[in-house]
Scaffold this motif. Structure first.
Motif, short mmCIF file in Angstrom:
data_model
loop_
_atom_site.label_atom_id
_atom_site.label_comp_id
_atom_site.label_asym_id
_atom_site.label_seq_id
_atom_site.Cartn_x
_atom_site.Cartn_y
_atom_site.Cartn_z
N LEU A 54 2.07 10.60 -9.86
CA LEU A 54 1.14 11.10 -10.81
C LEU A 54 0.50 12.56 -10.48
O LEU A 54 0.40 13.55 -11.28
N VAL A 55 0.37 12.69 -9.15
CA VAL A 55 -0.02 14.05 -8.33
C VAL A 55 1.01 15.02 -8.78
O VAL A 55 0.91 15.93 -9.25
N GLU A 56 2.38 14.59 -8.53
CA GLU A 56 3.43 15.41 -8.95
C GLU A 56 3.54 15.96 -10.54
O GLU A 56 3.66 17.06 -10.45
N TYR A 57 3.37 14.89 -11.21
CA TYR A 57 3.65 15.25 -12.76
C TYR A 57 2.28 16.12 -13.07
O TYR A 57 2.44 17.17 -13.55
N LEU B 293 0.91 -1.20 0.01
CA LEU B 293 -0.06 -0.03 -0.08
C LEU B 293 0.79 1.20 -0.19
O LEU B 293 0.48 2.38 -0.55
N THR B 294 2.08 1.21 0.61
CA THR B 294 2.81 2.41 0.78
C THR B 294 3.41 2.61 -0.66
O THR B 294 3.67 3.87 -1.16
N VAL B 295 3.93 1.54 -1.58
CA VAL B 295 4.37 1.66 -2.72
C VAL B 295 3.28 2.20 -3.62
O VAL B 295 3.42 3.05 -4.49
N PHE B 296 2.20 1.81 -3.46
CA PHE B 296 1.09 2.44 -4.37
C PHE B 296 0.88 3.94 -3.94
O PHE B 296 0.53 4.62 -4.81
N GLY B 297 0.97 4.33 -2.86
CA GLY B 297 1.00 5.64 -2.22
C GLY B 297 2.12 6.53 -2.92
O GLY B 297 1.76 7.72 -3.62
N ILE B 298 3.17 5.86 -3.02
CA ILE B 298 4.39 6.73 -3.71
C ILE B 298 3.90 6.82 -5.19
O ILE B 298 4.23 7.83 -5.67
N VAL C 116 -1.88 4.27 2.51
CA VAL C 116 -1.81 4.95 1.14
C VAL C 116 -1.33 6.26 1.34
O VAL C 116 -0.63 6.85 0.57
N PHE C 117 -2.02 6.97 2.41
CA PHE C 117 -1.47 8.21 2.84
C PHE C 117 -0.08 8.40 3.05
O PHE C 117 0.41 9.43 2.74
N GLY C 118 0.36 7.55 3.85
CA GLY C 118 1.71 7.64 4.46
C GLY C 118 2.66 7.27 3.15
O GLY C 118 3.50 7.94 3.19
N ILE D 195 -7.33 10.33 -0.58
CA ILE D 195 -7.07 9.01 -0.41
C ILE D 195 -8.24 8.44 0.16
O ILE D 195 -8.72 7.40 -0.25
N LYS D 196 -9.10 8.89 0.75
CA LYS D 196 -10.03 8.43 1.45
C LYS D 196 -11.18 7.73 0.39
O LYS D 196 -11.95 6.85 0.76
#
Length: 237
Positions: free
Chosen positions: A96-99, A86-91, A166-168, A154-155
């Protein structure tokens, strides 16, 4: 408030000057001044202080929040492998948000007084003074405000049990982004990967400013067709 033929005085606070440039702002802001000495933004010392940040403040403040979020995920009954996934998914979601932010918000074209002023504060200052080390990372106070809509997003895409991980991961991705961004501007990497990443990002600043929006990687530039011409030419050989 737009003034025809207006000239920015670099010896005076810049923020409330740049709006007067009108349509000329876009050309002005994309002509970088390479100096480690950043300009003054505001006449007020208080507001000026809030625009300056050392890079190490970002991990110092936000990594404890990342650890807290991941520990919450474990306490909710997620296994360690699940939390890692889940952490990897969040990263990945952060990249994508960054881009998206970099391409569609940070590089929006403005010409009104307040449009130019806001753009300069958000990102234009970085393109005008790309080596200003104290205005390269995002101010923690602004990040704290933006974390609320990010948490709500995220929610929407996760469950109450998985949301903290995911948030972390997303917040960890942000920390990696800001630290990497500083590194690319102020380091002299010797190994191949960071050297290529530095070249890729500086290409965005000094050569093709409407391409190459990824900072931590070129993944989404490849997906959405915004690789710089040199990269495209290299792939076609």
């Amino acid at each position: 408030m737009v003034v025809q033929g207006f000239t920015v005085d670099l010896n005076k606070p810049l923020v409330f000057q740049v709006g007067h440039l009108g349509e000329a702002y876009q050309e002005w802001v994309h002509q970088p001044i390479v100096s480690k000495e950043g300009p003054r933004f505001f006449k007020s010392d208080f507001w000026e202080y809030l625009t300056r940040n050392e890079w190490w403040v970002i991990p110092l403040i936000w990594l404890p929040v990342v650890c807290w979020s991941l520990s919450r995920a474990v306490s909710f009954g997620n296994t360690i492998p699940e939390v890692v996934l889940l952490t990897v998914f969040g990263i990945l979601a952060w990249t994508l948000v960054e881009y998206t932010l970099h391409r569609f918000l940070f590089h929006i074209e403005t010409k009104s007084y307040w449009g130019n002023t806001m753009h300069y504060l958000i990102h234009g200052c970085h393109h005008k003074h790309p080596m200003d080390g104290q205005r390269l990372v995002f101010p923690p106070a602004a990040t704290a405000v933006l974390l609320f809509p990010f948490w709500n997003l995220i929610k929407l895409i996760s469950t109450p049990m998985t949301a903290p991980a995911v948030f972390g991961g997303g917040l960890l991705g942000y920390v990696m982004y800001d630290v990497t961004h500083y590194y690319l501007h102020h380091s002299q990497p010797t190994s191949e990967f960071p050297k290529n990443l530095k070249k890729y990002h500086l290409n965005h600043h000094f050569r093709v400013q409407d391409k190459g929006f990824g900072i931590t990687s070129s993944l989404w530039d490849k997906v959405f067709g915004t690789l710089p011409p040199s990269k495209l030419a290299g792939k076609s050989r």
